[in-house]
Structures are given as structure tokens and as C-alpha cells.
Design a protein around this motif. Structure first.
Motif, PDB file in Angstrom:
ATOM      1  N   LEU A  52      13.352   5.689  -8.006  1.00 57.59           N
ATOM      2  CA  LEU A  52      13.504   5.349  -6.419  1.00 57.59           C
ATOM      3  C   LEU A  52      14.783   5.449  -6.330  1.00 57.59           C
ATOM      4  O   LEU A  52      15.646   4.498  -6.739  1.00 57.59           O
ATOM      5  N   CYS A  54      18.025   4.677  -4.291  1.00 54.83           N
ATOM      6  CA  CYS A  54      18.559   3.834  -3.114  1.00 54.83           C
ATOM      7  C   CYS A  54      19.843   3.913  -2.290  1.00 54.83           C
ATOM      8  O   CYS A  54      20.530   4.626  -2.945  1.00 54.83           O
ATOM      9  N   ILE A  63      14.893  -4.320  -4.736  1.00 58.21           N
ATOM     10  CA  ILE A  63      13.649  -3.693  -5.020  1.00 58.21           C
ATOM     11  C   ILE A  63      13.419  -3.675  -6.509  1.00 58.21           C
ATOM     12  O   ILE A  63      12.106  -4.273  -6.823  1.00 58.21           O
ATOM     13  N   LEU A  79       2.809   2.750  -7.075  1.00 55.29           N
ATOM     14  CA  LEU A  79       4.029   3.248  -6.697  1.00 55.29           C
ATOM     15  C   LEU A  79       4.251   4.684  -6.887  1.00 55.29           C
ATOM     16  O   LEU A  79       4.897   5.522  -6.219  1.00 55.29           O
ATOM     17  N   PRO A  83       3.156   6.988  -1.795  1.00 60.44           N
ATOM     18  CA  PRO A  83       4.453   7.165  -1.304  1.00 60.44           C
ATOM     19  C   PRO A  83       4.574   5.862  -0.223  1.00 60.44           C
ATOM     20  O   PRO A  83       5.843   5.696  -0.235  1.00 60.44           O
ATOM     21  N   THR A  86       6.588   2.882  -1.546  1.00 56.90           N
ATOM     22  CA  THR A  86       8.110   3.157  -1.779  1.00 56.90           C
ATOM     23  C   THR A  86       8.533   3.151  -0.360  1.00 56.90           C
ATOM     24  O   THR A  86       9.819   2.678  -0.152  1.00 56.90           O
ATOM     25  N   SER A  87       8.111   3.784   0.582  1.00 49.37           N
ATOM     26  CA  SER A  87       8.902   3.676   1.893  1.00 49.37           C
ATOM     27  C   SER A  87       9.019   2.338   2.574  1.00 49.37           C
ATOM     28  O   SER A  87       9.878   2.069   3.084  1.00 49.37           O
ATOM     29  N   LEU A  89       9.022  -0.303   0.816  1.00 49.80           N
ATOM     30  CA  LEU A  89      10.028  -1.027  -0.068  1.00 49.80           C
ATOM     31  C   LEU A  89      11.635  -0.710   0.484  1.00 49.80           C
ATOM     32  O   LEU A  89      12.205  -1.575   0.612  1.00 49.80           O
TER      33      LEU A  89
END
Length: 98
Positions: A52, A54, A63, A79, A83, A86-87, A89
Motif C-alpha cells: 500500500l 502512502c 497504517i 486487505l 479494496p 485500504t481506502s 485506512l
């Protein structure tokens, strides 16, 4: 770029969660380094399960900490499947003062 990554070992049936700014270099470290004290030394079949990107180091570390705090294999597997997790987070930890 700041990246949260998750490795998986089929041999150990375990996940490893980490943070890096250079994913290729970090993966090479986990696969080829000979330091017996590190967790990933216990297996030689680590594969990249999830990553992911960032926007900041603070976001990535927050995260990473969140995922580790969940202590859940199911959460980690989700995860990669959903998706929207993750958005959420990325949005939750979007501020620089995470």
C-alpha cells in the motif's frame, strides 16, 4: 514513496508486516540477508502478499501499526480482497499527525 507491505510464507503459514521507502531493496533484504536474528530468516519462501503506497511516513507507520494491532490473519487476507478497506485506512490516517 512510503510503502506498507505484507509478506507471506507458505512454509510458516505466517505474515510479516513492514514499512519501507524502497520495496525492491527491502524484499531483497528479506529474501537474501543472512541475519539469523530477523523474523524473516526463518523461511526462504516469502512472497509479497500486499502493498500500500502512502503519502507520508507518518501515514505509513500509522497504517502499519494499525494492521499489526489487529493481530488477525483474516483482516490481513481481507486487505487483499476488499479494496475499500485500504481506502478507509488511507482516509483514516490521511492527516500528517497520525
Amino acid at each position: 514513496m512510503h510503502i506498507v507491505y505484507i509478506l507471506h510464507s507458505q512454509k510458516l503459514n505466517r505474515f510479516y508486516i513492514g514499512y519501507t521507502t524502497n520495496l525492491d531493496l527491502r524484499l531483497d533484504f528479506h529474501l537474501h540477508d543472512t541475519q539469523a536474528r530477523k523474523f524473516t530468516y526463518k523461511a526462504d519462501d516469502w512472497t509479497l502478499f500486499f502493498s500500500l503506497a502512502c503519502t507520508s511516513k507518518n501515514q505509513a507507520l500509522a497504517i502499519e501499526k494499525h494492521i499489526k494491532a489487529m493481530k488477525s490473519k483474516v483482516y490481513i487476507e481481507n486487505l487483499a480482497i476488499y479494496p475499500e478497506i485500504t481506502s478507509k485506512l488511507l482516509n483514516k490516517y490521511a492527516t500528517s499527525d497520525c
